[in-house]
Scaffold this motif. Structure first.
Motif, PDB file in Angstrom:
ATOM      1  N   ARG A  90       0.861  -1.180   0.000  1.00  0.00           N
ATOM      2  CA  ARG A  90       0.000   0.000   0.000  1.00  0.00           C
ATOM      3  C   ARG A  90       0.894   1.225   0.000  1.00  0.00           C
ATOM      4  O   ARG A  90       1.809   1.327   0.821  1.00  0.00           O
ATOM      5  N   VAL A  91       0.650   2.134  -0.938  1.00  0.00           N
ATOM      6  CA  VAL A  91       1.471   3.345  -1.028  1.00  0.00           C
ATOM      7  C   VAL A  91       0.574   4.574  -0.995  1.00  0.00           C
ATOM      8  O   VAL A  91      -0.568   4.548  -1.447  1.00  0.00           O
ATOM      9  N   HIS A  92       1.119   5.643  -0.458  1.00  0.00           N
ATOM     10  CA  HIS A  92       0.418   6.924  -0.420  1.00  0.00           C
ATOM     11  C   HIS A  92       1.005   7.808  -1.507  1.00  0.00           C
ATOM     12  O   HIS A  92       2.211   8.002  -1.560  1.00  0.00           O
ATOM     13  N   THR A  93       0.151   8.300  -2.401  1.00  0.00           N
ATOM     14  CA  THR A  93       0.581   9.172  -3.481  1.00  0.00           C
ATOM     15  C   THR A  93      -0.086  10.534  -3.318  1.00  0.00           C
ATOM     16  O   THR A  93      -0.944  10.716  -2.448  1.00  0.00           O
ATOM     17  N   ARG A  94       0.288  11.477  -4.171  1.00  0.00           N
ATOM     18  CA  ARG A  94      -0.352  12.794  -4.143  1.00  0.00           C
ATOM     19  C   ARG A  94      -1.834  12.695  -4.445  1.00  0.00           C
ATOM     20  O   ARG A  94      -2.607  13.567  -4.064  1.00  0.00           O
ATOM     21  N   ASN A  95      -2.241  11.636  -5.123  1.00  0.00           N
ATOM     22  CA  ASN A  95      -3.649  11.444  -5.496  1.00  0.00           C
ATOM     23  C   ASN A  95      -4.366  10.432  -4.620  1.00  0.00           C
ATOM     24  O   ASN A  95      -5.413   9.921  -5.001  1.00  0.00           O
ATOM     25  N   VAL A 102      -4.340   6.916  -1.777  1.00  0.00           N
ATOM     26  CA  VAL A 102      -3.744   5.607  -1.531  1.00  0.00           C
ATOM     27  C   VAL A 102      -3.888   4.732  -2.767  1.00  0.00           C
ATOM     28  O   VAL A 102      -4.927   4.732  -3.432  1.00  0.00           O
ATOM     29  N   ARG A 103      -2.836   3.988  -3.062  1.00  0.00           N
ATOM     30  CA  ARG A 103      -2.831   3.053  -4.190  1.00  0.00           C
ATOM     31  C   ARG A 103      -2.301   1.710  -3.704  1.00  0.00           C
ATOM     32  O   ARG A 103      -1.558   1.635  -2.727  1.00  0.00           O
ATOM     33  N   ASP A 109       0.260  -0.950  -4.826  1.00  0.00           N
ATOM     34  CA  ASP A 109       1.393  -1.116  -5.734  1.00  0.00           C
ATOM     35  C   ASP A 109       1.625  -2.607  -5.909  1.00  0.00           C
ATOM     36  O   ASP A 109       1.839  -3.328  -4.925  1.00  0.00           O
ATOM     37  N   GLN A 137       0.210   0.576 -10.237  1.00  0.00           N
ATOM     38  CA  GLN A 137      -0.416   1.099  -9.032  1.00  0.00           C
ATOM     39  C   GLN A 137      -1.889   1.310  -9.322  1.00  0.00           C
ATOM     40  O   GLN A 137      -2.249   1.996 -10.273  1.00  0.00           O
ATOM     41  N   ASP A 176      -5.852   2.313  -7.921  1.00  0.00           N
ATOM     42  CA  ASP A 176      -6.619   3.001  -6.886  1.00  0.00           C
ATOM     43  C   ASP A 176      -7.858   2.173  -6.528  1.00  0.00           C
ATOM     44  O   ASP A 176      -8.077   1.094  -7.082  1.00  0.00           O
TER      45      ASP A 176
END
Length: 76
Positions: free
Chosen positions: A28-33, A35-36, A38, A49, A51
């Motif tokens: 689980r990654v946090h992006t500018r847009n 959580v995604r 990966d 990635q 959503d």
């Protein structure tokens, strides 16, 4: 019912899912847009990635959809 499950699944760090045909690392990654999820394939060197909407879309696919995807050549 869904409220009984922790929103993060209670899992820390990457999850490795593997068998004799494939292995993937899921994180689980946090992006500018937002959580995604990966998904990285070390054997292929590919990554995607996804959503929540994309993951939800996967949940209602028929098994035949994945069979068709596996029958296609990568990049084809």
């Amino acid at each position: 019912m869904l409220d009984e499950v922790p929103r993060d699944g209670g899992v820390e760090g990457p999850i490795v899912i593997a068998n004799e045909f494939a292995d993937v690392v899921v994180t689980r990654v946090h992006t500018r847009n937002g959580v995604r999820l990966d998904i990285w394939s070390p054997r292929r060197g590919t990554r995607v990635q996804l959503d929540a909407v994309e993951l939800d879309c996967l949940s209602y696919q028929e098994p035949e959809t994945f069979t068709e995807m596996l029958e296609r050549k990568p990049g084809g």
